[in-house]
Design an enzyme around this catalytic site. Structure first.
Site, mmCIF file in Angstrom:
data_model
loop_
_atom_site.group_PDB
_atom_site.id
_atom_site.type_symbol
_atom_site.label_atom_id
_atom_site.label_comp_id
_atom_site.label_asym_id
_atom_site.label_seq_id
_atom_site.Cartn_x
_atom_site.Cartn_y
_atom_site.Cartn_z
ATOM 1 N N HIS A 128 0.826 -1.199 0.000
ATOM 2 C CA HIS A 128 0.000 0.000 0.000
ATOM 3 C C HIS A 128 0.866 1.257 0.000
ATOM 4 C CE1 HIS A 128 0.991 -0.534 4.265
ATOM 5 N NE2 HIS A 128 0.689 0.746 4.459
ATOM 6 N N ASP A 174 0.516 5.066 1.786
ATOM 7 C CA ASP A 174 -0.235 5.615 2.915
ATOM 8 C C ASP A 174 -1.257 6.665 2.486
ATOM 9 O OD1 ASP A 174 1.040 4.063 4.833
ATOM 10 O OD2 ASP A 174 2.604 5.558 5.214
ATOM 11 N N HIS A 225 4.722 0.150 0.336
ATOM 12 C CA HIS A 225 5.451 -0.616 1.346
ATOM 13 C C HIS A 225 4.569 -1.710 1.933
ATOM 14 C CE1 HIS A 225 3.639 2.826 3.462
ATOM 15 N NE2 HIS A 225 3.556 2.047 4.533
ATOM 16 N N ARG A 272 5.253 6.344 13.988
ATOM 17 C CA ARG A 272 5.336 6.917 12.648
ATOM 18 C C ARG A 272 4.855 8.358 12.660
ATOM 19 N NH1 ARG A 272 1.469 4.437 8.339
ATOM 20 N NH2 ARG A 272 0.089 6.122 9.067
#
Length: 307
Positions: free
Chosen positions: A133, A135, A283, A298
């Site tokens: 995917h 983000d 990723h 994150r």
């Protein structure tokens, strides 16, 4: 009226076997990747994507010339890795702000600050990021990039992989590139995050974050490179195509991230940091470490409207 684009999936059969060399470019034509880096050591982890940076202390503000050289490496390698960086959450935020304004994630658990997303995974809270995917493509303006820091690492497993979606686009057959250039697709959080919401909450969030329409092939705003911009987590259909044709075409395009030649795989250590370009990559976080723990934070950098 639906747009009819004849499409055959024989280019990407379910048991795809394509031997031989692929076209692998780190950067688009006209951008040189041969200039040396003089303010730190750069160690490539593959021919086109992913490099480790040594000699930069992320606990300190970046000097302007170091930031400029890191920016060049960021655009060239798409993912930069830093090891042995025992920084705080506040220092992680400061490093991420070097690349722009930060954004909050509306659905994921927060850390010590609103802009920090905390992933604390163990046997009772399994990982759900093991799908290729990009983000937050369901946003009208998807993230520019992210900074991920691991504070607790399993003894084995828990690697993250990134795929270069410029290389994925380059290696599509010319006929397919011609067919998808100019098409757009709908991106929606509902199939992923929406399944954990009550109907009332889902309706409210869908009103707050309506589905976004983005080009199937986007142009990177800084390098000018064309990249494939659909992903299995959030892209739900191609505008103007019948449902069956859209599903078939998307399935073929999704599989391009799976090609090992376009990928880099990173083995985490405690206090490792990754900075990646969300405009150029997908990723995948391998969920193979249970019952061990994996703790990460994150920070995402706000981006612009894809074109």
């Amino acid at each position: 009226m639906s747009q009819t684009i004849p499409f055959s999936c024989h280019y990407f059969p379910s048991r795809e076997f394509r031997a031989g060399a692929r076209e692998l470019r780190r950067q688009p034509d006209g951008l040189s990747g041969e200039r040396p880096y003089t303010l730190f050591t750069l160690k490539p982890l593959g021919p086109i994507i992913g490099a480790e940076i040594e000699g930069v202390n992320l606990a300190e503000p970046l000097e302007p010339d170091v930031k400029a050289e890191l920016q060049r490496a960021f655009l060239e390698w798409k993912v930069l890795f830093f090891r042995n960086q025992p920084i705080t959450s506040e220092q992680q935020l400061a490093f991420a702000r070097e690349w722009g304004q930060l954004e909050k994630h509306p659905f994921l658990p927060k850390g010590s600050a609103d802009e920090i997303t905390r992933f604390e995974k163990d046997a009772t809270m399994t990982g759900n990021e093991n799908v290729w995917h990009t983000d937050v493509t369901w946003r009208l303006e998807p993230a520019l990039g992210s900074v991920l820091r691991l504070s607790e690492v399993p003894p084995l497993g828990g690697d993250t992989l990134w795929a270069d979606m410029g290389a994925a686009y380059d290696n599509l057959p010319e006929e397919i590139r011609q067919r998808i250039d100019g098409l757009s697709a709908i991106h929606d959080f509902t199939p992923s995050f929406g399944r954990f919401m009550t109907p009332e909450v889902l309706a409210a969030k869908q009103e707050e974050f309506p589905a976004a329409e983005h080009p199937v092939v986007r142009t990177h705003p800084e390098t000018g490179r064309k990249t494939l911009f659909v992903n299995a987590a959030f892209t739900v259909r191609i505008v103007g195509l019948e449902e069956e044709e859209s599903e078939q075409l998307l399935g073929c395009l999704f599989r391009q991230a799976h090609v090992p030649e376009y990928q880099v795989r990173f083995r985490w250590e405690p206090h490792s940091i990754a900075l990646w370009d969300n405009r150029a990559t997908q990723h995948y976080a391998a969920s193979d470490y249970f019952p061990n723990r994996r703790v990460a934070e994150r920070v995402s950098i706000a981006g612009g409207r894809p074109y």
